[in-house]
Design a protein around this motif. Structure first.
Motif, PDB file in Angstrom:
ATOM      1  N   GLY A 134       0.985  -1.178  -0.364  1.00 38.50           N
ATOM      2  CA  GLY A 134       0.309  -0.047  -0.365  1.00 38.50           C
ATOM      3  C   GLY A 134       0.917   1.114   0.065  1.00 38.50           C
ATOM      4  N   LYS A 135       0.137   2.240  -0.179  1.00 39.60           N
ATOM      5  CA  LYS A 135       0.775   4.030  -0.549  1.00 39.60           C
ATOM      6  C   LYS A 135       2.039   4.196   0.862  1.00 39.60           C
ATOM      7  CE  LYS A 135      -2.055   4.990  -3.804  1.00 39.60           C
ATOM      8  NZ  LYS A 135      -3.279   6.177  -3.853  1.00 39.60           N
ATOM      9  N   SER A 136       2.217   4.873   1.233  1.00 38.18           N
ATOM     10  CA  SER A 136       3.291   5.690   2.894  1.00 38.18           C
ATOM     11  C   SER A 136       1.689   6.278   3.290  1.00 38.18           C
ATOM     12  CB  SER A 136       4.036   6.128   2.570  1.00 38.18           C
ATOM     13  OG  SER A 136       4.372   7.509   1.450  1.00 38.18           O
ATOM     14  N   GLY A 137       1.216   6.251   4.363  1.00 41.96           N
ATOM     15  CA  GLY A 137       0.191   6.310   5.322  1.00 41.96           C
ATOM     16  C   GLY A 137      -0.957   5.798   5.491  1.00 41.96           C
ATOM     17  N   SER A 138      -0.603   4.166   4.776  1.00 35.42           N
ATOM     18  CA  SER A 138      -1.647   3.398   4.670  1.00 35.42           C
ATOM     19  C   SER A 138      -2.068   2.825   5.809  1.00 35.42           C
ATOM     20  CB  SER A 138      -2.035   2.801   3.098  1.00 35.42           C
ATOM     21  OG  SER A 138      -0.981   1.736   3.475  1.00 35.42           O
ATOM     22  N   GLY A 139      -1.217   3.383   6.972  1.00 36.77           N
ATOM     23  CA  GLY A 139      -1.196   2.435   8.353  1.00 36.77           C
ATOM     24  C   GLY A 139      -0.367   0.991   8.517  1.00 36.77           C
ATOM     25  N   LYS A 140       0.202   0.870   7.378  1.00 41.09           N
ATOM     26  CA  LYS A 140       1.104  -0.438   7.344  1.00 41.09           C
ATOM     27  C   LYS A 140       2.079  -0.471   9.075  1.00 41.09           C
ATOM     28  CE  LYS A 140       2.925   0.313   3.132  1.00 41.09           C
ATOM     29  NZ  LYS A 140       3.050   1.408   2.587  1.00 41.09           N
ATOM     30  N   THR A 141       2.805   0.480   8.501  1.00 38.51           N
ATOM     31  CA  THR A 141       3.817   0.254  10.004  1.00 38.51           C
ATOM     32  C   THR A 141       3.344  -0.045  11.461  1.00 38.51           C
ATOM     33  OG1 THR A 141       5.308   1.759   9.064  1.00 38.51           O
ATOM     34  CG2 THR A 141       5.803   2.309  10.759  1.00 38.51           C
ATOM     35  N   THR A 142       1.864   0.824  10.531  1.00 35.98           N
ATOM     36  CA  THR A 142       1.189   1.282  12.653  1.00 35.98           C
ATOM     37  C   THR A 142       0.611  -0.477  12.820  1.00 35.98           C
ATOM     38  OG1 THR A 142       0.542   3.271  11.626  1.00 35.98           O
ATOM     39  CG2 THR A 142      -0.597   2.164  13.786  1.00 35.98           C
ATOM     40  N   LEU A 143      -0.101  -0.796  11.848  1.00 37.85           N
ATOM     41  CA  LEU A 143       0.013  -2.223  12.014  1.00 37.85           C
ATOM     42  C   LEU A 143       0.852  -3.098  12.780  1.00 37.85           C
ATOM     43  CD1 LEU A 143      -1.987  -4.690  11.544  1.00 37.85           C
ATOM     44  CD2 LEU A 143      -1.697  -4.891   9.181  1.00 37.85           C
ATOM     45  N   LEU A 144       2.498  -3.198  11.812  1.00 38.23           N
ATOM     46  CA  LEU A 144       3.331  -3.711  12.067  1.00 38.23           C
ATOM     47  C   LEU A 144       3.671  -3.355  13.797  1.00 38.23           C
ATOM     48  CD1 LEU A 144       6.169  -3.981   9.572  1.00 38.23           C
ATOM     49  CD2 LEU A 144       3.716  -5.874   9.935  1.00 38.23           C
ATOM     50  N   ASN A 145       3.648  -2.283  13.819  1.00 35.08           N
ATOM     51  CA  ASN A 145       3.864  -1.657  15.989  1.00 35.08           C
ATOM     52  C   ASN A 145       2.491  -2.102  16.672  1.00 35.08           C
ATOM     53  OD1 ASN A 145       5.823  -1.274  15.501  1.00 35.08           O
ATOM     54  ND2 ASN A 145       5.205   1.097  14.846  1.00 35.08           N
TER      55      ASN A 145
END
Lengths: 225, 226
Positions: free
Chosen positions: A42-53
């Motif tokens: 997904g694009k940056s800002g789509s919540g991917k890193t938040t999900l991993l965290n």
């Protein structure tokens, strides 16, 4: 042995169902992973890193469940294991290698001295697989981006995690190093047999590495291929 | 020549610096990793002694530790300890005025490196204290040392609050800055000059050493961007 036994017991499926209100949208995802490499795309800002965290225990979800094998990592109001008890490997986007420790100390940081005797061999084998044995006494500031990436990968796997998270692990690498690291990931995946969740926004990378691709947009899973 | 003011000053500054280093480091680390309502207020309170005149700090301390003060009364009744007009009072004054310098340096030191380093350590199974001692503390070390040295220098030079809380009792509370003031007042300028030279030498050495120390070669591992 204790650790190995525990890892075998809990090995298996990751079930995720999470909600969290973010600044511009609500993150609301639900998916499952077996012992496979799934791309979070997904694009940056789509919540991917938040999900991993949230999976690693670094950010608290508002609602939901995270189950890894037979262990519950998070359940609203009932369970919220701190990151140090989740046994999740995490390769951060900028690798997060400890700059004041040698490569060797970085790799062995997560291994308790009690476990060293039976974990040591497998770490040595991984060091050989990704070819970093000549770097062990160097500091992270003295090695290249590709080498850092490989160190971070070995470090995240050294303590035998039950789940591996990788946040855009190849974004800082040049083409040649990236291709080499792709090969290594695929090789380690064979060896490991744990759920791996890899974040990328590179389409080629996604289709090359992933057993499945989960597309995310504004905090929602829009498509699974 | 009676060197007791020098030794007394060094003793007071050393004790206060040890306390300030520990409290300042832990509170700064705690504050930089948390957000809560009232954080800004607490932060301002911690830094307040930096902007207040030492006499105001001294007055407040007298209010707390004096014979009729909240803490002073309790200490006297329960433990038979009197703070005012003892060298303990000088230590307390030194702690309060030097704390903001340590706190400020420590906050800067803990904000300087990437938090994901601590997060990485947590995910690898390390508990709070292990992360603190193996990651946060070594990475913040250069900044913490700067705070330590500045707090020591500030404690050594403390005058106003010390005078109000500890008074000037030769042989008991006559730290270097007080000794200078009262030597001049007594017309003993020669004596005052000796103390002044000693203070200047200590101050200069502190700054000079700190500047050099900050450029030591091993810093490259800590300071370099990964």
């Amino acid at each position: 042995m204790e650790k190995t036994r525990r890892s075998e017991e809990v090995k298996g499926m990751l079930k995720v169902n999470l909600e969290k209100n973010l600044a511009h949208y609500k993150l609301d995802v639900s998916f499952q992973l077996e012992d496979e490499l799934v791309i979070l795309f997904g694009k940056s800002g789509s919540g991917k890193t938040t999900l991993l965290n949230m999976l690693a225990g670094l950010i608290k979800p508002e609602q939901g469940k995270i189950q890894l094998g037979n262990r519950m990592l998070f359940e609203t109001g009932k369970v919220d294991l701190p990151p140090q008890q989740r046994n999740v490997g995490y390769v951060f986007q900028d690798y997060a290698l400890f700059p004041h420790m040698t490569v060797e100390k970085n790799i062995y940081y997560g291994i308790k001295s009690k476990q060293l005797s039976h974990t040591g061999d497998h770490v040595k084998r991984m060091i050989d697989i990704v070819d970093i044995s000549h770097l062990l006494s160097n500091y992270p500031g003295e090695i290249s981006g590709g080498e850092k990436q490989r160190v971070a990968l070995v470090r995240a796997l050294a303590y035998r995690p039950d789940l591996l998270l990788m946040d855009e692990p190849f974004s800082a690498l040049d083409e040649k190093n990236r291709l080499q690291c792709h090969e290594e990931i695929l090789r380690l995946k064979q060896e490991w047999q744990i759920p791996i969740l890899l974040v990328t926004h590179d389409h080629g990378e996604a289709s090359k590495l992933g057993d499945r691709i989960v597309h995310m947009e504004e905090g929602k899973v829009t498509q699974q291929t | 020549m009676d060197l007791s003011p020098l030794w007394l000053s060094i003793r007071i500054a050393t004790i206060s610096t040890v306390i300030v280093f520990a409290v300042g480091t832990l509170s700064a680390r705690w504050m930089t990793r948390r957000s809560f309502t009232g954080k800004q207020v607490l932060d301002a309170l911690f830094l307040l002694p930096l902007v207040l005149p030492p006499t105001v700090v001294g007055f407040a301390l007298l209010y707390l530790f004096g014979k009729n003060g909240w803490i002073g009364k309790l200490l006297l009744e329960w433990f038979d300890i009197q703070i005012v007009f003892t060298w303990y009072a000088a230590v307390i004054a030194a702690i309060v005025v030097s704390f903001p310098l340590m706190y400020q340096s420590a906050v800067a030191a803990f904000s300087k490196y990437d938090y994901s380093l601590e997060n990485a350590a947590y995910t690898m199974g390390a508990g709070q204290w292990r992360v603190f001692w193996t990651i946060s503390f070594p990475l913040a070390w250069p900044g913490l040392v700067a705070g330590l040295v500045l707090s020591f220098a500030r404690a050594l030079g403390e005058f106003g609050a010390t005078l109000m809380l500890a008074g000037y009792i030769p042989g008991v509370t006559d730290t270097l800055p007080l000794a200078i003031y009262f030597s001049v007042e007594a017309g003993n300028e020669h004596q005052a000059l000796v103390w002044v030279i000693i203070m200047v030498v200590i101050g200069f050495t502190t700054i000079y050493w700190l500047n050099n120390w900050n450029q030591r070669p091993w810093k490259k591992h800590v300071g370099r961007k990964r």
